[in-house]
Design a protein around this motif. Sequence first.
Motif, PDB file in Angstrom:
ATOM      1  N   ARG A  74       0.812  -1.208   0.000  1.00 26.42           N
ATOM      2  CA  ARG A  74       0.000   0.000   0.000  1.00 26.42           C
ATOM      3  C   ARG A  74       0.851   1.266   0.000  1.00 26.42           C
ATOM      4  O   ARG A  74       0.580   2.203  -0.773  1.00 26.42           O
ATOM      5  CB  ARG A  74      -0.944   0.003   1.205  1.00 26.42           C
ATOM      6  N   PRO A  75       1.876   1.375   0.883  1.00 29.01           N
ATOM      7  CA  PRO A  75       2.678   2.601   0.875  1.00 29.01           C
ATOM      8  C   PRO A  75       3.331   2.873  -0.474  1.00 29.01           C
ATOM      9  O   PRO A  75       3.403   4.024  -0.917  1.00 29.01           O
ATOM     10  CB  PRO A  75       3.725   2.339   1.965  1.00 29.01           C
ATOM     11  N   ARG A  76       3.803   1.815  -1.150  1.00 32.31           N
ATOM     12  CA  ARG A  76       4.481   2.025  -2.431  1.00 32.31           C
ATOM     13  C   ARG A  76       3.477   2.454  -3.499  1.00 32.31           C
ATOM     14  O   ARG A  76       3.790   3.307  -4.340  1.00 32.31           O
ATOM     15  CB  ARG A  76       5.200   0.744  -2.855  1.00 32.31           C
ATOM     16  N   TRP A  77       2.287   1.893  -3.477  1.00 34.07           N
ATOM     17  CA  TRP A  77       1.266   2.299  -4.452  1.00 34.07           C
ATOM     18  C   TRP A  77       0.895   3.762  -4.242  1.00 34.07           C
ATOM     19  O   TRP A  77       0.838   4.542  -5.197  1.00 34.07           O
ATOM     20  CB  TRP A  77       0.027   1.423  -4.310  1.00 34.07           C
ATOM     21  N   LEU A  78       0.659   4.140  -2.975  1.00 28.16           N
ATOM     22  CA  LEU A  78       0.282   5.520  -2.677  1.00 28.16           C
ATOM     23  C   LEU A  78       1.429   6.474  -2.988  1.00 28.16           C
ATOM     24  O   LEU A  78       1.209   7.576  -3.515  1.00 28.16           O
ATOM     25  CB  LEU A  78      -0.129   5.638  -1.206  1.00 28.16           C
ATOM     26  N   ALA A  79       2.660   6.054  -2.703  1.00 31.05           N
ATOM     27  CA  ALA A  79       3.820   6.895  -2.986  1.00 31.05           C
ATOM     28  C   ALA A  79       3.977   7.132  -4.487  1.00 31.05           C
ATOM     29  O   ALA A  79       4.382   8.228  -4.911  1.00 31.05           O
ATOM     30  CB  ALA A  79       5.085   6.252  -2.424  1.00 31.05           C
ATOM     31  N   GLY A  80       3.675   6.132  -5.295  1.00 30.59           N
ATOM     32  CA  GLY A  80       3.766   6.297  -6.743  1.00 30.59           C
ATOM     33  C   GLY A  80       2.879   7.423  -7.235  1.00 30.59           C
ATOM     34  O   GLY A  80       3.300   8.276  -8.036  1.00 30.59           O
ATOM     35  N   LEU A 116      -0.212  11.317   7.830  1.00 33.57           N
ATOM     36  CA  LEU A 116      -1.545  10.947   8.313  1.00 33.57           C
ATOM     37  C   LEU A 116      -2.324  10.212   7.235  1.00 33.57           C
ATOM     38  O   LEU A 116      -3.049   9.247   7.514  1.00 33.57           O
ATOM     39  CB  LEU A 116      -2.294  12.208   8.753  1.00 33.57           C
ATOM     40  N   ALA A 117      -2.190  10.671   5.977  1.00 30.12           N
ATOM     41  CA  ALA A 117      -2.884  10.016   4.869  1.00 30.12           C
ATOM     42  C   ALA A 117      -2.411   8.571   4.712  1.00 30.12           C
ATOM     43  O   ALA A 117      -3.221   7.650   4.524  1.00 30.12           O
ATOM     44  CB  ALA A 117      -2.649  10.788   3.574  1.00 30.12           C
ATOM     45  N   LEU A 118      -1.100   8.356   4.798  1.00 33.07           N
ATOM     46  CA  LEU A 118      -0.557   7.000   4.671  1.00 33.07           C
ATOM     47  C   LEU A 118      -1.045   6.109   5.795  1.00 33.07           C
ATOM     48  O   LEU A 118      -1.434   4.960   5.565  1.00 33.07           O
ATOM     49  CB  LEU A 118       0.969   7.062   4.667  1.00 33.07           C
ATOM     50  N   ARG A 119      -1.037   6.627   7.022  1.00 33.36           N
ATOM     51  CA  ARG A 119      -1.496   5.838   8.164  1.00 33.36           C
ATOM     52  C   ARG A 119      -2.967   5.457   8.006  1.00 33.36           C
ATOM     53  O   ARG A 119      -3.369   4.317   8.270  1.00 33.36           O
ATOM     54  CB  ARG A 119      -1.288   6.630   9.446  1.00 33.36           C
ATOM     55  N   SER A 120      -3.787   6.413   7.578  1.00 30.52           N
ATOM     56  CA  SER A 120      -5.220   6.144   7.395  1.00 30.52           C
ATOM     57  C   SER A 120      -5.448   5.140   6.276  1.00 30.52           C
ATOM     58  O   SER A 120      -6.305   4.255   6.374  1.00 30.52           O
ATOM     59  CB  SER A 120      -5.952   7.459   7.086  1.00 30.52           C
ATOM     60  N   PHE A 121      -4.685   5.281   5.194  1.00 29.59           N
ATOM     61  CA  PHE A 121      -4.835   4.386   4.048  1.00 29.59           C
ATOM     62  C   PHE A 121      -4.477   2.947   4.420  1.00 29.59           C
ATOM     63  O   PHE A 121      -5.113   1.997   3.975  1.00 29.59           O
ATOM     64  CB  PHE A 121      -3.951   4.883   2.904  1.00 29.59           C
ATOM     65  N   GLN A 122      -3.454   2.771   5.254  1.00 32.32           N
ATOM     66  CA  GLN A 122      -3.043   1.435   5.665  1.00 32.32           C
ATOM     67  C   GLN A 122      -4.043   0.797   6.631  1.00 32.32           C
ATOM     68  O   GLN A 122      -4.145  -0.431   6.686  1.00 32.32           O
ATOM     69  CB  GLN A 122      -1.657   1.481   6.317  1.00 32.32           C
ATOM     70  N   ALA A 123      -4.776   1.621   7.377  1.00 30.38           N
ATOM     71  CA  ALA A 123      -5.644   1.097   8.436  1.00 30.38           C
ATOM     72  C   ALA A 123      -7.013   0.672   7.933  1.00 30.38           C
ATOM     73  O   ALA A 123      -7.676  -0.159   8.571  1.00 30.38           O
ATOM     74  CB  ALA A 123      -5.801   2.143   9.537  1.00 30.38           C
ATOM     75  N   ARG A 124      -7.473   1.206   6.799  1.00 26.60           N
ATOM     76  CA  ARG A 124      -8.843   0.931   6.366  1.00 26.60           C
ATOM     77  C   ARG A 124      -8.925  -0.238   5.391  1.00 26.60           C
ATOM     78  O   ARG A 124      -7.912  -0.718   4.867  1.00 26.60           O
ATOM     79  CB  ARG A 124      -9.468   2.170   5.737  1.00 26.60           C
ATOM     80  N   ASP A 125     -10.168  -0.667   5.159  1.00 23.50           N
ATOM     81  CA  ASP A 125     -10.414  -1.755   4.212  1.00 23.50           C
ATOM     82  C   ASP A 125     -10.329  -1.235   2.778  1.00 23.50           C
ATOM     83  O   ASP A 125     -10.583  -0.060   2.498  1.00 23.50           O
ATOM     84  CB  ASP A 125     -11.798  -2.364   4.436  1.00 23.50           C
ATOM     85  N   ILE A 126      -9.977  -2.138   1.870  1.00 26.87           N
ATOM     86  CA  ILE A 126      -9.985  -1.841   0.431  1.00 26.87           C
ATOM     87  C   ILE A 126     -10.713  -2.979  -0.275  1.00 26.87           C
ATOM     88  O   ILE A 126     -10.359  -4.145  -0.089  1.00 26.87           O
ATOM     89  CB  ILE A 126      -8.548  -1.712  -0.121  1.00 26.87           C
ATOM     90  N   PRO A 127     -11.754  -2.678  -1.050  1.00 26.33           N
ATOM     91  CA  PRO A 127     -12.286  -1.337  -1.311  1.00 26.33           C
ATOM     92  C   PRO A 127     -13.147  -0.842  -0.167  1.00 26.33           C
ATOM     93  O   PRO A 127     -13.694  -1.630   0.594  1.00 26.33           O
ATOM     94  CB  PRO A 127     -13.117  -1.534  -2.583  1.00 26.33           C
TER      95      PRO A 127
END
Length: 529
Positions: free
Chosen positions: A383-389, A516-527
């Motif tokens: 997830r972090p690498r996808w968001l970082a891209g 904060l965005a990265l932390r929130s993105f890692q904590a929630r469900d997808i989709p």
Amino acid sequence: MTTFSQVTGGEMLAISWRSSRRQLIAWTLGIVAVFTATAASVNSLFGTPAELKTYAAATTASSSLYAINGRPFGLDNIGGPIAYEFGFIGAIAIPLMGIILMTRMTRLEEESGRMELLRAGVIGRTSALKSALLLISAAFLVMASGMAMALAALGVSWPGMVLYPLAFGLLGIVFAAIGALCAQLVASSRAVSALGLAALVVVFAIRGIGDVRDNALVWISPLGWAEQTRGFGSARWWPLLLLVTAAIAASFVALRLAERRDLGEGMFARRRGRSTASRGLLNSFGFAARRHRNSITGWSVIAALVGAGFGSVGDGFNTLTKDNKALQGILGGGDAAANAFVSFVVILIALLCMGFVVSGVGKASDEERGNRLEPVLAGALSRPRWLAGHAVTLVGGVVLVALSGGLGLGISNAITTGDSSQVWRLTMATLAYLPAVALLLGIAAVLYGLKPGLLWLAWIPFVFVVVVAVLGDTLQLPDWVKDISPMSWVGRVPLEPVSGTALVGALVTALALAALALRSFQARDIPSH
């Protein structure tokens, strides 16, 4: 019980209203509120004949400013200054209302799959489009009525009280019809918005050049038709016929195309992709760059056109205050006056950069909404690498957008003034606002990290920044309100020196929001919808 096979035209209208009523109401009330506040502020500033005379002398001293607000008419009464001060925001916000609402009520409904369910029953191919056209047109007429009531409350008399709001209402309907036409040509909501925005930029530039040079170009642009009604001068009703004709023609063509195209597709077929991916697409950064490539190109071209278009008329502003003591008292003399015009254009380019990053986060969100993100993350990509891209791509993209606008402004201004140092100075001035842009990117990223459905809230701070930057002085907003805007932290560059402390503060805040965005993105469900 009503089934899909029994849905009638009236029920389709009710369905469209039910799904988009919040957006219709919000846009309508928002524009009426901004217009009312602008009109009340202008009335308080220029309420006497002497003040109106001073305002008219300052406004008509040079035609350069007409590129932004349009050509003024009727400056001997309070309606003229109201129309002139609202000219820029109205020429942008009202067409955007039509384009965005039409995109939502047509293409977004198709992309969500809801339209396919409705079309599975006995619903005509054009029922949804007709409903959207009717509802959006009604919203613009309600908006015009609200503007007319605001003018009446200030004592503005006939015919300007009715003619001016009606011209803007019909202008909005024209762009809604243009949005409907674009929705039949291309297959994605973002492509529809991009085409509509491109059309707006073109007609705005044509109208601006026509007003500055006082030639027939103004009659090529729908914005020019609305302006030429001259509601507060020598009123003319017949230009309204041009707006009505254009709206009917665009709607007719859109309805005919809607009968012919396949659901979910456009008249222009999507280009087939290559059978094998290039090496650059095999990592998250290359793939993100590919996803945002067209968007970066489009916004960069728009920024360059805005910079070059306004920069080419900037030389006239340099002589604006020479024989105008009223403006000298407002802007100061020398370099301060010369920088006033270009500083406003730099702000416009910075606002474009903000619009780019918010829409860019939305484009990244489309991967999840389209159920394409979950399979990607099921593999080795984290997830972090996808968001970082996507984050790195958007940061690089906004630098390109800012550079395009700054270079366009600097080169065109240097050509007209003969001062080659303007290229470097104005390009750097545009880049100075990037920390403020990064802060808005961070807000959008946090909202997406929490939940994709919250992303629309990122447009609220964007609208706030626009209102403060464009209408802050006109609305006489208190300093503490202006200071909330991150663009106010930076200052009016190059009219004022850049605040280094503000730049560092904005960058630190943006980095905190990114974490904060990265932390929130890692904590929630997808989709997560």
